[in-house]
Design a protein around this motif. Structure first.
Motif: not given
Length: 383
Positions: A70, A258, A263
């Motif tokens: 992330d 995302k 993604v």
């Protein structure tokens, strides 16, 4: 130096980190390209312990490991100009298998507002603009002349002018046609103000577009050219700029977001960054900017103090200067964030440059740069 090798992630930790106390939590709230951060005080009883450099280095590495994929980007922390933590992880270009490094150029969103404000203060220092003069003084043919006779550069710099935003249906319909600052003025210049100048505080990207136009008119240079000569070159920033999205830029990361399905690259980026934000830079260049700001390379002491004066009280210890947020701490902590699809960044300057924290990412949402910046600053120990 420990090195991570997990998938696309790689990290280099050059020594430990620093510590100072900065009791705030940033809440990023934004509806389009760039938005302000709201800060809320943290009770002393729950404030994280300030760590030694070595302890903080391990803590940052651990936090990044928790964030995992992330967080695709970099974190750079320096004490007295010397990097003491430098970590890069994730992909600059997933399709081509290019990892992020400390040299990766990230789009920085509203972080460019700091550069714009410095440029305006440089012109004030040179006696070429009066911060309390109305906008009409410099943009003599501004379409809404009545408002331009009232609103001052000071009010535009502090988001109290009522200039409004630039995002919405009109922007979406003309995104590729908005190629110069004057194009934005032609589109928005005839509309009414959102409130009487000085009556309120409302974060305004368009206000900083107008400041960019003032820089152009007064200097006789385009905004990117003025910044390149008088801000970036003066600070030694060699990897910062505003080249259009249509031109290839060596080392510029792909902007990703995302979604529920994974993604993906961001569609519909603005044609080019502006004086409101959206240019690109690197973590080392932001460190150079912070150093130059405090060693006199960009402004004299009088105008640096004007730049960082807490002109607006946003509550809970948070203030706003001229293009700089002033986060709460034992002393105000200047910096700014940038939040938009495909770009997220955060700069914090502690104790006049004793500490500098830079976080930049190219996957957004999620918006994690400010959270990581806060994590570091909460634990940074001033000496």
């Amino acid at each position: 130096m420990p090195r991570w090798t997990g998938g696309a992630a790689q990290a280099i930790v050059e020594q430990p980190l620093a510590d100072d106390m900065m009791r705030l939590a940033l809440l990023y709230a934004l509806a389009a390209l760039i938005a302000p951060a709201l800060a809320f005080g943290q009770p002393a009883s729950t404030a994280p312990a300030r760590l030694t450099d070595a302890e903080l280095s391990k803590a940052v590495a651990g936090r990044l490991a928790e964030m995992g994929e992330d967080y695709s980007g970099v974190v750079l922390v320096a004490r007295r100009g010397r990097p003491i933590v430098a970590i890069a992880q994730g992909w600059a270009d997933r399709e081509r298998g290019i990892p992020n490094t400390l040299k990766t150029k990230f789009r920085v969103g509203s972080m460019n507002k700091m550069h714009t404000a410095v440029a305006v203060l440089q012109l004030a220092q040179a006696g070429k603009v009066d911060l309390n003069a109305p906008l009409i003084t410099y943009l003599k043919d501004y379409p809404n002349a009545a408002w331009a006779r009232k609103v001052t550069l000071h009010q535009l710099l502090t988001h109290t002018g009522g200039a409004g935003d630039i995002f919405g249906p009109a922007f979406d319909a003309r995104r590729d046609q908005l190629r110069s600052l004057q194009d934005y003025v032609a589109l928005y210049g005839g509309r009414a103000a959102t409130f009487e100048p000085g009556a309120e505080n409302d974060y305004s990207n368009y206000g900083f577009i107008l400041l960019g136009r003032v820089i152009e008119v007064v200097s006789g240079q385009t905004y990117p050219d003025y910044l390149q000569e008088h801000v970036f070159a003066a600070a030694g920033m060699t990897d910062t700029g505003f080249e259009p999205e249509s031109l290839p830029v060596t080392g510029r990361a792909v902007a990703y977001e995302k979604t529920e399905t994974g993604v993906r690259p961001v569609d519909g980026l603005p044609w080019r960054g502006t004086s409101a934000g959206g240019g690109y830079s690197t973590a080392p260049d932001f460190l150079k900017f912070a150093i130059a700001l405090h060693d006199g390379g960009l402004l004299d002491e009088t105008h640096r103090k004007l730049l960082l004066t807490p002109w607006q009280d946003l509550g809970d210890g948070m203030h706003y200067g001229y293009g700089f947020a002033l986060y709460p701490g034992p002393s105000p902590i200047p910096g700014h964030n940038g939040v938009a699809d495909g770009m997220n960044g955060d700069l914090r300057i502690i104790d006049g440059g004793e500490g500098v924290i830079v976080t930049l990412t190219n996957v957004a949402p999620p918006f994690l740069a400010g959270k990581l910046g806060k994590f570091v600053s909460d634990r940074f120990t001033a000496r």
